[in-house]
Design an enzyme around this catalytic site. Structure first.
Site, short mmCIF file in Angstrom:
data_model
loop_
_atom_site.label_atom_id
_atom_site.label_comp_id
_atom_site.label_asym_id
_atom_site.label_seq_id
_atom_site.Cartn_x
_atom_site.Cartn_y
_atom_site.Cartn_z
N CYS A 1 -35.97 10.97 38.55
CA CYS A 1 -36.19 9.54 38.31
C CYS A 1 -37.12 9.36 37.12
O CYS A 1 -38.11 10.08 37.00
CB CYS A 1 -36.81 8.94 39.58
SG CYS A 1 -37.14 7.17 39.43
N HIS B 1 -28.81 5.19 43.70
CA HIS B 1 -30.21 5.45 43.32
C HIS B 1 -30.81 4.20 42.66
O HIS B 1 -31.93 3.79 42.99
CB HIS B 1 -30.25 6.65 42.36
CG HIS B 1 -31.61 6.99 41.82
ND1 HIS B 1 -32.27 8.17 42.11
CD2 HIS B 1 -32.44 6.30 40.99
CE1 HIS B 1 -33.45 8.17 41.49
NE2 HIS B 1 -33.58 7.05 40.80
N GLU B 2 -30.07 3.59 41.74
CA GLU B 2 -30.57 2.40 41.03
C GLU B 2 -30.66 1.19 41.97
O GLU B 2 -31.59 0.40 41.89
CB GLU B 2 -29.70 2.08 39.81
CG GLU B 2 -29.59 3.20 38.78
CD GLU B 2 -30.94 3.75 38.34
OE1 GLU B 2 -31.92 2.98 38.31
OE2 GLU B 2 -31.02 4.95 38.04
N HIS C 1 -33.73 1.20 43.85
CA HIS C 1 -34.88 0.71 43.07
C HIS C 1 -35.07 -0.79 43.23
O HIS C 1 -36.19 -1.26 43.47
CB HIS C 1 -34.69 1.01 41.57
CG HIS C 1 -35.20 2.36 41.16
ND1 HIS C 1 -36.51 2.74 41.35
CD2 HIS C 1 -34.58 3.40 40.54
CE1 HIS C 1 -36.66 3.97 40.87
NE2 HIS C 1 -35.52 4.40 40.39
ZN ZN Z 1 -35.09 6.20 39.59
#
Ligand code: ZN
Length: 193
Positions: free
Chosen positions: A90, A132-133, A136
Site C-alpha cells: 500500500c 483494496h481501494e 480505503h
Molecule cells: Zn492501499
C-alpha cells in the site's frame, strides 16, 4: 497534493459519496494518477491524498501512457465469489507487504470521471486491487485483513510508521485531529452536500 501515511486519521474516515464532479475534481484525479505513477503504484484512493471522497484510481501498468487509467466514483461492490490469497502492499504503508485473502471475483457498480456508469464483474488481480481501494474509502486498510502470524512479521514496520506519524504531529507537519476534521468537513461540503 501528497500521499498520507498510516496512521493518519483521514485513512480511517468513512468517505461520503460525491454528488458534484467539477473541473477541480477532474484536475485532482489527474494529479492522483501522477502521484501514483511517481510512487510506482497501481491504485490510489482519494483519502490517501487526504480527500474524504468515494473515489479511487487504478492503472495496473503503473506508468503514464501505458495500460488503462480507470476511475471509480461512488463504487458499490456486490456478489463476491471465490477466494484467493496474494501479497499486497500500500502506498500509505510503503515497504510493508503481507498476504491477504479476498474474493476472487466481484461485481462493481460505479461511475467513471465522465459520469458513465460502470456495471460489471471483475476477476483476478484487478478484482483484488479494486477491493483494496474500496476498503480505503471505507476507512479499512489491508493490514486489518491479515492473519496474526502475518501481523507479527510486519509489526516492527507498522510501529515505525506510528512513530513517524507522532513525530510529524509533534513538529506540526500534521495538524491536530480538530484541524483534520475541519478539512474533512470543508471537502465534504464542496463535493458531497
Ligand atoms: Zn492501499
Amino acid at each position: 497534493m501528497e500521499i498520507i501515511n498510516f496512521p493518519h486519521p483521514t485513512l480511517r474516515h468513512t468517505s461520503m459519496p460525491i454528488i458534484r464532479v467539477d473541473a477541480e475534481l477532474r484536475k485532482t484525479v489527474g494529479e492522483m494518477f501522477d502521484l501514483m505513477y511517481a510512487a510506482k503504484g497501481i491504485g490510489l484512493a482519494a483519502n490517501q491524498v487526504n480527500l474524504p471522497l468515494q473515489l479511487f484510481v487504478i492503472n495496473l501498468a503503473a506508468e503514464k501512457g501505458k495500460g488503462e487509467e480507470m476511475v471509480f466514483i461512488n463504487p458499490v461492490l456486490s456478489a463476491p465469489k471465490g477466494s484467493a490469497e496474494a501479497n499486497e502492499g500500500c502506498l500509505s504503508l510503503a515497504g510493508v507487504e503481507a498476504m491477504v485473502s479476498r474474493p476472487d471475483q466481484i461485481h462493481v457498480s460505479a461511475y467513471d470521471i465522465e459520469g458513465n456508469t460502470i456495471d460489471r464483474i471483475y476477476k483476478g488481480f484487478l478484482a483484488r486491487v479494486i477491493q483494496h481501494e474500496y476498503d480505503h474509502i471505507k476507512g479499512v486498510m489491508f493490514i486489518d485483513r491479515i492473519s496474526e502470524s502475518e501481523k507479527r512479521l510486519v509489526d516492527g514496520e507498522i510501529e515505525a510508521f506510528e512513530l513517524e506519524f507522532e513525530a510529524a504531529r509533534q513538529s506540526g507537519t500534521i495538524g491536530s485531529d480538530a484541524d483534520i476534521a475541519l478539512h474533512i468537513k470543508a471537502i465534504e461540503d464542496r463535493y458531497c452536500r
